[in-house]
Design a protein around this motif. Structure first.
Motif, PDB file in Angstrom:
ATOM      1  N   TYR A 217       0.866  -1.178   0.000  1.00  0.00           N
ATOM      2  CA  TYR A 217       0.000   0.000   0.000  1.00  0.00           C
ATOM      3  C   TYR A 217       0.902   1.228   0.000  1.00  0.00           C
ATOM      4  O   TYR A 217       1.581   1.509   0.993  1.00  0.00           O
ATOM      5  CB  TYR A 217      -0.911   0.011   1.225  1.00  0.00           C
ATOM      6  N   GLY A 218       0.954   1.916  -1.126  1.00  0.00           N
ATOM      7  CA  GLY A 218       1.850   3.054  -1.239  1.00  0.00           C
ATOM      8  C   GLY A 218       3.303   2.623  -1.102  1.00  0.00           C
ATOM      9  O   GLY A 218       3.767   1.726  -1.813  1.00  0.00           O
ATOM     10  N   ASP A 219       4.021   3.236  -0.185  1.00  0.00           N
ATOM     11  CA  ASP A 219       5.433   2.922   0.032  1.00  0.00           C
ATOM     12  C   ASP A 219       5.646   1.809   1.056  1.00  0.00           C
ATOM     13  O   ASP A 219       6.791   1.487   1.394  1.00  0.00           O
ATOM     14  CB  ASP A 219       6.182   4.175   0.512  1.00  0.00           C
ATOM     15  N   PHE A 220       4.557   1.218   1.538  1.00  0.00           N
ATOM     16  CA  PHE A 220       4.659   0.206   2.591  1.00  0.00           C
ATOM     17  C   PHE A 220       4.323  -1.172   2.035  1.00  0.00           C
ATOM     18  O   PHE A 220       3.414  -1.316   1.211  1.00  0.00           O
ATOM     19  CB  PHE A 220       3.707   0.551   3.738  1.00  0.00           C
ATOM     20  N   ARG A 221       5.044  -2.190   2.487  1.00  0.00           N
ATOM     21  CA  ARG A 221       4.754  -3.571   2.108  1.00  0.00           C
ATOM     22  C   ARG A 221       4.835  -4.463   3.340  1.00  0.00           C
ATOM     23  O   ARG A 221       5.754  -4.348   4.153  1.00  0.00           O
ATOM     24  CB  ARG A 221       5.742  -4.085   1.055  1.00  0.00           C
ATOM     25  N   LEU A 222       3.880  -5.380   3.453  1.00  0.00           N
ATOM     26  CA  LEU A 222       3.881  -6.387   4.510  1.00  0.00           C
ATOM     27  C   LEU A 222       3.871  -7.760   3.849  1.00  0.00           C
ATOM     28  O   LEU A 222       3.028  -8.028   2.978  1.00  0.00           O
ATOM     29  CB  LEU A 222       2.652  -6.230   5.403  1.00  0.00           C
ATOM     30  N   GLY A 223       4.809  -8.595   4.236  1.00  0.00           N
ATOM     31  CA  GLY A 223       4.923  -9.894   3.585  1.00  0.00           C
ATOM     32  C   GLY A 223       5.257 -11.002   4.560  1.00  0.00           C
ATOM     33  O   GLY A 223       5.543 -10.771   5.740  1.00  0.00           O
ATOM     34  N   SER A 224       5.225 -12.215   4.050  1.00  0.00           N
ATOM     35  CA  SER A 224       5.572 -13.390   4.835  1.00  0.00           C
ATOM     36  C   SER A 224       6.204 -14.421   3.913  1.00  0.00           C
ATOM     37  O   SER A 224       5.942 -14.426   2.700  1.00  0.00           O
ATOM     38  CB  SER A 224       4.329 -13.978   5.505  1.00  0.00           C
ATOM     39  N   SER A 225       7.028 -15.298   4.473  1.00  0.00           N
ATOM     40  CA  SER A 225       7.665 -16.329   3.668  1.00  0.00           C
ATOM     41  C   SER A 225       7.955 -17.544   4.527  1.00  0.00           C
ATOM     42  O   SER A 225       8.011 -17.473   5.762  1.00  0.00           O
ATOM     43  CB  SER A 225       8.966 -15.809   3.039  1.00  0.00           C
ATOM     44  N   LEU A 226       8.135 -18.669   3.860  1.00  0.00           N
ATOM     45  CA  LEU A 226       8.437 -19.936   4.516  1.00  0.00           C
ATOM     46  C   LEU A 226       9.573 -20.601   3.761  1.00  0.00           C
ATOM     47  O   LEU A 226       9.510 -20.739   2.537  1.00  0.00           O
ATOM     48  CB  LEU A 226       7.207 -20.840   4.539  1.00  0.00           C
ATOM     49  N   SER A 227      10.598 -21.001   4.503  1.00  0.00           N
ATOM     50  CA  SER A 227      11.792 -21.578   3.889  1.00  0.00           C
ATOM     51  C   SER A 227      12.126 -22.908   4.552  1.00  0.00           C
ATOM     52  O   SER A 227      12.040 -23.042   5.784  1.00  0.00           O
ATOM     53  CB  SER A 227      12.982 -20.615   4.034  1.00  0.00           C
ATOM     54  N   SER A 228      12.490 -23.884   3.746  1.00  0.00           N
ATOM     55  CA  SER A 228      12.959 -25.175   4.265  1.00  0.00           C
ATOM     56  C   SER A 228      14.420 -25.357   3.868  1.00  0.00           C
ATOM     57  O   SER A 228      14.843 -24.938   2.796  1.00  0.00           O
ATOM     58  CB  SER A 228      12.117 -26.330   3.719  1.00  0.00           C
ATOM     59  N   ASN A 249      15.272 -28.146   8.853  1.00  0.00           N
ATOM     60  CA  ASN A 249      14.325 -27.335   9.603  1.00  0.00           C
ATOM     61  C   ASN A 249      13.608 -26.382   8.649  1.00  0.00           C
ATOM     62  O   ASN A 249      13.958 -26.281   7.469  1.00  0.00           O
ATOM     63  CB  ASN A 249      15.007 -26.567  10.745  1.00  0.00           C
ATOM     64  N   MET A 250      12.618 -25.680   9.177  1.00  0.00           N
ATOM     65  CA  MET A 250      11.864 -24.696   8.405  1.00  0.00           C
ATOM     66  C   MET A 250      11.848 -23.377   9.161  1.00  0.00           C
ATOM     67  O   MET A 250      11.804 -23.352  10.398  1.00  0.00           O
ATOM     68  CB  MET A 250      10.436 -25.170   8.140  1.00  0.00           C
ATOM     69  N   THR A 251      11.883 -22.279   8.397  1.00  0.00           N
ATOM     70  CA  THR A 251      11.879 -20.930   8.976  1.00  0.00           C
ATOM     71  C   THR A 251      10.697 -20.150   8.422  1.00  0.00           C
ATOM     72  O   THR A 251      10.528 -20.028   7.209  1.00  0.00           O
ATOM     73  CB  THR A 251      13.183 -20.188   8.633  1.00  0.00           C
ATOM     74  N   TRP A 252       9.869 -19.633   9.336  1.00  0.00           N
ATOM     75  CA  TRP A 252       8.772 -18.744   8.951  1.00  0.00           C
ATOM     76  C   TRP A 252       9.172 -17.315   9.276  1.00  0.00           C
ATOM     77  O   TRP A 252       9.712 -17.042  10.356  1.00  0.00           O
ATOM     78  CB  TRP A 252       7.498 -19.101   9.696  1.00  0.00           C
ATOM     79  N   SER A 253       8.902 -16.401   8.350  1.00  0.00           N
ATOM     80  CA  SER A 253       9.270 -14.998   8.544  1.00  0.00           C
ATOM     81  C   SER A 253       8.094 -14.090   8.245  1.00  0.00           C
ATOM     82  O   SER A 253       7.281 -14.365   7.356  1.00  0.00           O
ATOM     83  CB  SER A 253      10.436 -14.602   7.630  1.00  0.00           C
ATOM     84  N   VAL A 254       8.017 -12.991   8.973  1.00  0.00           N
ATOM     85  CA  VAL A 254       7.111 -11.899   8.660  1.00  0.00           C
ATOM     86  C   VAL A 254       7.960 -10.656   8.457  1.00  0.00           C
ATOM     87  O   VAL A 254       8.904 -10.411   9.223  1.00  0.00           O
ATOM     88  CB  VAL A 254       6.048 -11.700   9.763  1.00  0.00           C
ATOM     89  N   ILE A 255       7.659  -9.894   7.395  1.00  0.00           N
ATOM     90  CA  ILE A 255       8.556  -8.823   6.954  1.00  0.00           C
ATOM     91  C   ILE A 255       7.761  -7.565   6.664  1.00  0.00           C
ATOM     92  O   ILE A 255       6.707  -7.614   6.016  1.00  0.00           O
ATOM     93  CB  ILE A 255       9.315  -9.240   5.662  1.00  0.00           C
ATOM     94  N   ALA A 256       8.276  -6.427   7.148  1.00  0.00           N
ATOM     95  CA  ALA A 256       7.686  -5.124   6.847  1.00  0.00           C
ATOM     96  C   ALA A 256       8.728  -4.271   6.144  1.00  0.00           C
ATOM     97  O   ALA A 256       9.860  -4.139   6.626  1.00  0.00           O
ATOM     98  CB  ALA A 256       7.208  -4.427   8.122  1.00  0.00           C
ATOM     99  N   ASN A 257       8.370  -3.722   4.984  1.00  0.00           N
ATOM    100  CA  ASN A 257       9.265  -2.867   4.196  1.00  0.00           C
ATOM    101  C   ASN A 257       8.679  -1.468   4.073  1.00  0.00           C
ATOM    102  O   ASN A 257       7.473  -1.309   3.993  1.00  0.00           O
ATOM    103  CB  ASN A 257       9.462  -3.401   2.768  1.00  0.00           C
ATOM    104  N   TYR A 258       9.558  -0.476   4.010  1.00  0.00           N
ATOM    105  CA  TYR A 258       9.108   0.885   3.754  1.00  0.00           C
ATOM    106  C   TYR A 258      10.122   1.560   2.833  1.00  0.00           C
ATOM    107  O   TYR A 258      11.331   1.579   3.112  1.00  0.00           O
ATOM    108  CB  TYR A 258       8.978   1.689   5.045  1.00  0.00           C
ATOM    109  N   MET A 259       9.637   2.096   1.716  1.00  0.00           N
ATOM    110  CA  MET A 259      10.495   2.786   0.758  1.00  0.00           C
ATOM    111  C   MET A 259      10.683   4.230   1.187  1.00  0.00           C
ATOM    112  O   MET A 259       9.709   4.971   1.373  1.00  0.00           O
ATOM    113  CB  MET A 259       9.891   2.708  -0.641  1.00  0.00           C
TER     114      MET A 259
END
Length: 298
Positions: A217-228, A249-259
Motif C-alpha cells: 500500500y503506497g510505500d509500505f509492504r507487509l509480507g511473509s515467507s516460509l523456507s525449508s 528445519n523450516m523458517t517462517w518470517s514476517v517482513i515489513a518494508n518501507y520505501m
C-alpha cells in the motif's frame, strides 16, 4: 514503482534465508532484481537459540544463553545488461553461556544472470534470475573451536559452491516469490583437540527452498515467507570415525518494508524456526533483523 516493489520482494526473501542464528545453511546471494546498476545493503540481526532437536526428532527447550548478533554488508554491481556480481561480508558476535567471541563470518561471492527478463507485460510469466555462489571459510568451524561451548565458531567454516534461481511476480498490490538453491560443501582437514587429533571432515550436499508473498500500500509492504533447508550429515575420518546425522528445519518470517524514496528502503523482519516443519538435528532460533538498502539507478 513496479521495479521498486520487485526489489522489496527479493530484499524480504533474503531475511528468511539468513534467519539461522548460529551459522547453519547457505547464505542468500547479493542480487540486483530491479533496474539498477548497483546496490548496497547493510543489516543488523539478533538471534537466540530457544530449542534443540535431536536427530531422532525429539525436542528439548534450552536456556543456555546461546545468542548471536550479525552485522552484514551485501553489495552487488551490474557487469552487463543481464549479468552481475556480488559479495556478502558478515561480522558475527556470539555468546554461549559465559563464553563470547566476535569476528568475521563466512564470506560469499556470487555471479547472477537474468534468465527470464521482463521485457514486456505478461499476465503469468515471472521475472527470474539464476546465480552461482561460492562460500569462503573465513570463519572458524566447530572443529577449529577452542571454547568449551564453541562460541568461537562463527560459521560453517567450509568451502561451498552453490547454484540457484529466484522468481518474482506482481499482481497489482499483491506479489509472490519463489527461490531455491543446491550447494555442495567440500572436505577440510583439521587438527582438532575436540576430535582427539587430525581429522578430515566431509560435509556433503544441502539445499534450500523458499516461497513467499506480500501486500503493498503506497510505500509500505507487509509480507511473509516460509523456507525449508536440508544439510547432509558430516562424515569424519581420522583420529575418530563417525557419520553425522543430516540437519533439516523450516523458517517462517514476517517482513515489513518501507520505501524512503526511489533509491532506498528499510526492512524489519522476524524469523522463527520453532513453528513449522519436522526439524531434525537442529538448533532452532528466533531472529529479528533490521536492514537498510541503497540503490543506484542505471
Amino acid at each position: 514503482m513496479r521495479s521498486l516493489l520487485v526489489i522489496l520482494i527479493v530484499f524480504s526473501s533474503t531475511q528468511t534465508w539468513a534467519a539461522s542464528c548460529c551459522g547453519g545453511g547457505f547464505a542468500f546471494p547479493a542480487l540486483i532484481l530491479g533496474d539498477d546498476k548497483a546496490q548496497l545493503t547493510t543489516s543488523l540481526s539478533y538471534g537466540s537459540v530457544t530449542d534443540y532437536v535431536y536427530p531422532d526428532g525429539k525436542w528439548t527447550h534450552v536456556n543456555d544463553h546461546n545468542v548471536s548478533s550479525t552485522f552484514k554488508i551485501d553489495g552487488a554491481l551490474l557487469m552487463t545488461d543481464r549479468t552481475q556480481a556480488g559479495i556478502s561480508i558478515p561480522v558475527v558476535y556470539k555468546k554461549v553461556s559465559d563464553e563470547t567471541n566476535s569476528g568475521l563470518g563466512d564470506m560469499a561471492l556470487n555471479l547472477g544472470y537474468e534468465i527470464l527478463p521482463e521485457l514486456s507485460y505478461s499476465a503469468w510469466k515471472p521475472k527470474g534470475l539464476g546465480f552461482l555462489q561460492i562460500t569462503l571459510p573465513t570463519s572458524p568451524s566447530v572443529y577449529d573451536a577452542t571454547n568449551v561451548f564453541a562460541a568461537d565458531s562463527r560459521g560453517r567454516g567450509f568451502f561451498a559452491l552453490g547454484t540457484g534461481m529466484i522468481f518474482t511476480k506482481i499482481f497489482g498490490k499483491w506479489d509472490t516469490n519463489a527461490s531455491g538453491e543446491l550447494h555442495r560443501s567440500f572436505a577440510r582437514s583439521f587438527d582438532s583437540d575436540g576430535a582427539g587429533g587430525a581429522v578430515t571432515v566431509t560435509p556433503g550436499w544441502g539445499h534450500s527452498i523458499t516461497i513467499g508473498g506480500g501486500w503493498s500500500y503506497g510505500d509500505f509492504r507487509l509480507g511473509s515467507s516460509l523456507s525449508s533447508m536440508y544439510e547432509d550429515g558430516y562424515r569424519v575420518r581420522g583420529a575418530q570415525d563417525s557419520d553425522g546425522s543430516s540437519q533439516q528445519n523450516m523458517t517462517w518470517s514476517v517482513i515489513a518494508n518501507y520505501m524512503l524514496g526511489m533509491e532506498s528502503a528499510i526492512t524489519l523482519s522476524y524469523a522463527d524456526q520453532t513453528i513449522f516443519g519436522s526439524p531434525e538435528n537442529s538448533n532452532l532460533s528466533k531472529t529479528v533483523t533490521l536492514s537498510y538498502q541503497q540503490r543506484w539507478q542505471r
